[in-house]
Design a protein around this motif. Structure first.
Motif, PDB file in Angstrom:
ATOM      1  N   TRP A 204       0.823  -1.211   0.000  1.00  0.00           N
ATOM      2  CA  TRP A 204       0.000   0.000   0.000  1.00  0.00           C
ATOM      3  C   TRP A 204       0.859   1.264   0.000  1.00  0.00           C
ATOM      4  N   THR A 205       2.037   1.209   0.627  1.00  0.00           N
ATOM      5  CA  THR A 205       2.944   2.360   0.593  1.00  0.00           C
ATOM      6  C   THR A 205       3.320   2.692  -0.843  1.00  0.00           C
ATOM      7  N   ILE A 206       3.708   1.669  -1.599  1.00  0.00           N
ATOM      8  CA  ILE A 206       4.070   1.874  -3.002  1.00  0.00           C
ATOM      9  C   ILE A 206       2.870   2.367  -3.793  1.00  0.00           C
ATOM     10  N   THR A 207       1.692   1.790  -3.523  1.00  0.00           N
ATOM     11  CA  THR A 207       0.475   2.181  -4.236  1.00  0.00           C
ATOM     12  C   THR A 207       0.089   3.621  -3.946  1.00  0.00           C
ATOM     13  N   LEU A 208       0.186   4.038  -2.678  1.00  0.00           N
ATOM     14  CA  LEU A 208      -0.219   5.396  -2.312  1.00  0.00           C
ATOM     15  C   LEU A 208       0.704   6.459  -2.887  1.00  0.00           C
ATOM     16  N   THR A 209       1.966   6.108  -3.099  1.00  0.00           N
ATOM     17  CA  THR A 209       2.873   7.114  -3.671  1.00  0.00           C
ATOM     18  C   THR A 209       2.483   7.488  -5.106  1.00  0.00           C
ATOM     19  N   ILE A 210       1.712   6.629  -5.771  1.00  0.00           N
ATOM     20  CA  ILE A 210       1.298   6.935  -7.148  1.00  0.00           C
ATOM     21  C   ILE A 210       0.321   8.120  -7.179  1.00  0.00           C
ATOM     22  N   PRO A 211      -0.823   8.088  -6.448  1.00  0.00           N
ATOM     23  CA  PRO A 211      -1.688   9.284  -6.455  1.00  0.00           C
ATOM     24  C   PRO A 211      -1.036  10.491  -5.798  1.00  0.00           C
ATOM     25  N   ILE A 212      -0.162  10.270  -4.819  1.00  0.00           N
ATOM     26  CA  ILE A 212       0.529  11.407  -4.200  1.00  0.00           C
ATOM     27  C   ILE A 212       1.381  12.135  -5.238  1.00  0.00           C
ATOM     28  N   GLY A 213       2.191  11.379  -5.973  1.00  0.00           N
ATOM     29  CA  GLY A 213       3.016  11.996  -7.006  1.00  0.00           C
ATOM     30  C   GLY A 213       2.184  12.606  -8.111  1.00  0.00           C
ATOM     31  N   LEU A 214       1.128  11.908  -8.528  1.00  0.00           N
ATOM     32  CA  LEU A 214       0.269  12.354  -9.626  1.00  0.00           C
ATOM     33  C   LEU A 214      -0.425  13.674  -9.299  1.00  0.00           C
ATOM     34  N   ILE A 215      -1.005  13.756  -8.101  1.00  0.00           N
ATOM     35  CA  ILE A 215      -1.803  14.933  -7.727  1.00  0.00           C
ATOM     36  C   ILE A 215      -0.906  16.100  -7.326  1.00  0.00           C
ATOM     37  N   LEU A 216       0.067  15.835  -6.477  1.00  0.00           N
ATOM     38  CA  LEU A 216       0.885  16.916  -5.932  1.00  0.00           C
ATOM     39  C   LEU A 216       1.719  17.611  -7.004  1.00  0.00           C
ATOM     40  N   SER A 217       2.205  16.857  -7.983  1.00  0.00           N
ATOM     41  CA  SER A 217       3.102  17.437  -8.989  1.00  0.00           C
ATOM     42  C   SER A 217       2.376  18.304 -10.003  1.00  0.00           C
ATOM     43  N   SER A 218       1.048  18.202 -10.066  1.00  0.00           N
ATOM     44  CA  SER A 218       0.311  18.991 -11.059  1.00  0.00           C
ATOM     45  C   SER A 218       0.243  20.468 -10.696  1.00  0.00           C
ATOM     46  N   ALA A 219       0.675  20.828  -9.480  1.00  0.00           N
ATOM     47  CA  ALA A 219       0.508  22.210  -9.015  1.00  0.00           C
ATOM     48  C   ALA A 219       1.528  23.169  -9.584  1.00  0.00           C
ATOM     49  N   PHE A 220       2.767  22.728  -9.802  1.00  0.00           N
ATOM     50  CA  PHE A 220       3.839  23.694 -10.028  1.00  0.00           C
ATOM     51  C   PHE A 220       3.665  24.469 -11.329  1.00  0.00           C
ATOM     52  N   ALA A 221       3.317  23.788 -12.417  1.00  0.00           N
ATOM     53  CA  ALA A 221       3.106  24.505 -13.681  1.00  0.00           C
ATOM     54  C   ALA A 221       2.010  25.556 -13.516  1.00  0.00           C
ATOM     55  N   ALA A 222       0.943  25.192 -12.798  1.00  0.00           N
ATOM     56  CA  ALA A 222      -0.159  26.131 -12.583  1.00  0.00           C
ATOM     57  C   ALA A 222       0.300  27.328 -11.750  1.00  0.00           C
ATOM     58  N   ILE A 223       1.149  27.089 -10.743  1.00  0.00           N
ATOM     59  CA  ILE A 223       1.641  28.173  -9.900  1.00  0.00           C
ATOM     60  C   ILE A 223       2.525  29.126 -10.713  1.00  0.00           C
ATOM     61  N   VAL A 224       3.400  28.574 -11.569  1.00  0.00           N
ATOM     62  CA  VAL A 224       4.271  29.416 -12.394  1.00  0.00           C
ATOM     63  C   VAL A 224       3.447  30.265 -13.360  1.00  0.00           C
ATOM     64  N   VAL A 225       2.483  29.631 -14.049  1.00  0.00           N
ATOM     65  CA  VAL A 225       1.641  30.368 -15.000  1.00  0.00           C
ATOM     66  C   VAL A 225       0.826  31.432 -14.272  1.00  0.00           C
ATOM     67  N   TYR A 226       0.271  31.078 -13.110  1.00  0.00           N
ATOM     68  CA  TYR A 226      -0.508  32.045 -12.331  1.00  0.00           C
ATOM     69  C   TYR A 226       0.359  33.242 -11.958  1.00  0.00           C
ATOM     70  N   GLY A 227       1.580  32.979 -11.498  1.00  0.00           N
ATOM     71  CA  GLY A 227       2.473  34.071 -11.110  1.00  0.00           C
ATOM     72  C   GLY A 227       2.876  34.940 -12.284  1.00  0.00           C
ATOM     73  N   GLN A 228       3.119  34.328 -13.451  1.00  0.00           N
ATOM     74  CA  GLN A 228       3.509  35.104 -14.630  1.00  0.00           C
ATOM     75  C   GLN A 228       2.360  35.949 -15.144  1.00  0.00           C
ATOM     76  N   GLU A 229       1.130  35.480 -14.960  1.00  0.00           N
ATOM     77  CA  GLU A 229      -0.027  36.293 -15.350  1.00  0.00           C
ATOM     78  C   GLU A 229      -0.332  37.371 -14.305  1.00  0.00           C
ATOM     79  N   LEU A 230       0.026  37.083 -13.064  1.00  0.00           N
ATOM     80  CA  LEU A 230      -0.166  38.064 -11.998  1.00  0.00           C
ATOM     81  C   LEU A 230       0.765  39.259 -12.186  1.00  0.00           C
ATOM     82  N   ILE A 231       2.014  38.990 -12.631  1.00  0.00           N
ATOM     83  CA  ILE A 231       2.999  40.055 -12.837  1.00  0.00           C
ATOM     84  C   ILE A 231       3.471  39.993 -14.282  1.00  0.00           C
TER      85      ILE A 231
END
Length: 408
Positions: A316-343
């Protein structure tokens, strides 16, 4: 009639050639990002070998990451600010040269201080590569900014995912000096990035002949600063947790479940591979539904999985790391784009700030969590980090950029 048609067809053909050239550039920097982060991830994947060779404790392991990450984080915003004002066509090749030198030094490092120097050189390479590549990704995006940032970043995630496999099958059997062979990949990246520099030079010359668009910022300076602070808080939750996986997941599997080192590195690849997939999905989804919603879902949505991770068995540890990596990693591109549009107009500064802050957090997180592991245990580190994604609630303070532009 034929003359008019020919006149109209020339710009259309030029635009098609321009778009095709921009796509090649985008894929080239994504590929070079893969090479760059694969070479950098060799440092992380070498930790068990370095720990045994130089009799290091967890605190010293964390200091290696801290040296690499802090070098990159302190310089990246400065590089971004400088190149916003004074763009350099071939800075990417120069930055990759630092990485090449760092790899050669790491391969033949006779002692721990030399390892730290090698990590610092690789960090300097990152300080140039990431903000400049992010800038060029936006220039080559054709307006699909989220997709371009995701494609650029997924190259890095793939490289980070491949690194442990390379360490397991190409370095561990042959020793530390085998890292030197990977300097050839850095040399390949130097050459490829020189071709990107040619495109960037031509693109800048083309843009200089066009009228510059008006830059409109819909928010007050105080609001912008407050919003950037919220974004940095969200990055804190993401990268502190990511540091617990990238630096100590193999040790957790070895200590907690008795997994062999080579198997632990394969399981780390499973997590990093899912993170790569999440990165490529996050940008296009953000282009459709807006980066703010992706940020919400990514940071806070991973909380149930991180809370469960320290309390389950190996499968289950190995299995849970899959959605953790999948969901958590989707944020950074959105944060960069949001910041570049903010400024608007500060692409390099925003990219350098966020990449630099992310790198710095990774380094500080590795050092702090290493000391915590020495004082308690690896298991308690994961129990503590499980609550970090709750900081995703900060996303409630992010303004809606689209509606603000419409009001403006």
């Amino acid at each position: 009639m034929s003359t008019a048609a020919e006149t109209l067809s020339v710009p259309a053909a030029d635009l098609r050639r321009e778009a095709a050239s921009a796509r090649r550039v985008l894929f080239t920097i994504s590929f070079c990002h893969m090479l760059n982060d694969m070479m950098q991830s060799l440092i992380l994947a070498l930790y068990p070998m370095l720990k045994a060779s130089f009799a290091l404790d967890f605190g010293q392991i964390g200091l290696i990451t801290l040296t690499f990450q802090i070098t990159a984080s302190l310089l990246q915003p400065l590089v971004g600010i400088y190149t916003d004002r004074s763009p350099k066509n071939y800075s990417l090749s120069v930055g990759m040269g630092f990485t090449l030198c760092g790899l050669l030094l790491l391969a033949f490092a006779p002692n721990y201080p030399t390892v730290l120097c090698a990590a610092a050189l690789v960090g300097m390479g990152s300080s140039v590569f990431h903000p400049e590549s992010s800038r060029i990704a936006r220039l080559a995006s054709g307006g699909r900014h989220g997709f371009a940032q995701s494609l650029f970043q997924v190259g890095g995630n793939l490289g980070s995912a491949i690194g442990p496999l390379v360490a397991a099958y190409a370095i561990a059997p042959y020793g530390q000096t085998s890292v030197g062979w990977f300097s050839l990949m850095a040399l390949l990246a130097v050459i490829l990035l020189a071709t990107v520099g040619h495109w960037y030079k031509a693109h800048r010359a083309s843009r200089a002949r066009r009228p510059a668009p008006a830059i409109v910022t819909p928010f007050s300076r105080r609001k912008v600063v407050a919003t950037i602070a919220v974004l940095l808080g969200l990055l804190f939750s993401k990268y502190f947790y990511m540091a617990s996986i990238s630096s100590y997941y193999t040790f957790y599997l070895i200590d907690h479940f008795g997994v062999a080192t080579q198997d632990a590195q394969v399981y780390l690849f499973v997590f990093l591979g899912s993170a790569a997939l999440g990165t490529i999905l996050g940008g296009p989804i953000g282009d459709r539904i807006g980066p703010k919603r992706v940020i919400w879902g990514s940071i806070l949505g991973v909380l149930p999985f991180t809370l469960a991770l320290p309390h389950v068995g190996l499968a289950w540890t190995i299995t849970l790391t899959i959605p953790i990596g999948l969901i958590l990693s989707s944020a950074f591109a959105a944060i960069v784009v949001y910041g570049q549009e903010l400024i608007p107009g500060k692409v390099g500064m925003v990219a350098g700030l966020f990449f630099g802050f992310a790198f710095g957090l990774g380094g500080v997180g590795a050092a702090v969590l290493g000391e915590l592991a020495d004082a308690t245990s690896i298991t308690e580190v994961y129990q503590f980090c499980a609550y970090l994604p709750a900081l995703g609630l900060l996303a409630v303070f992010l303004p809606d950029l689209k509606s603000s532009r419409q009001r403006g």
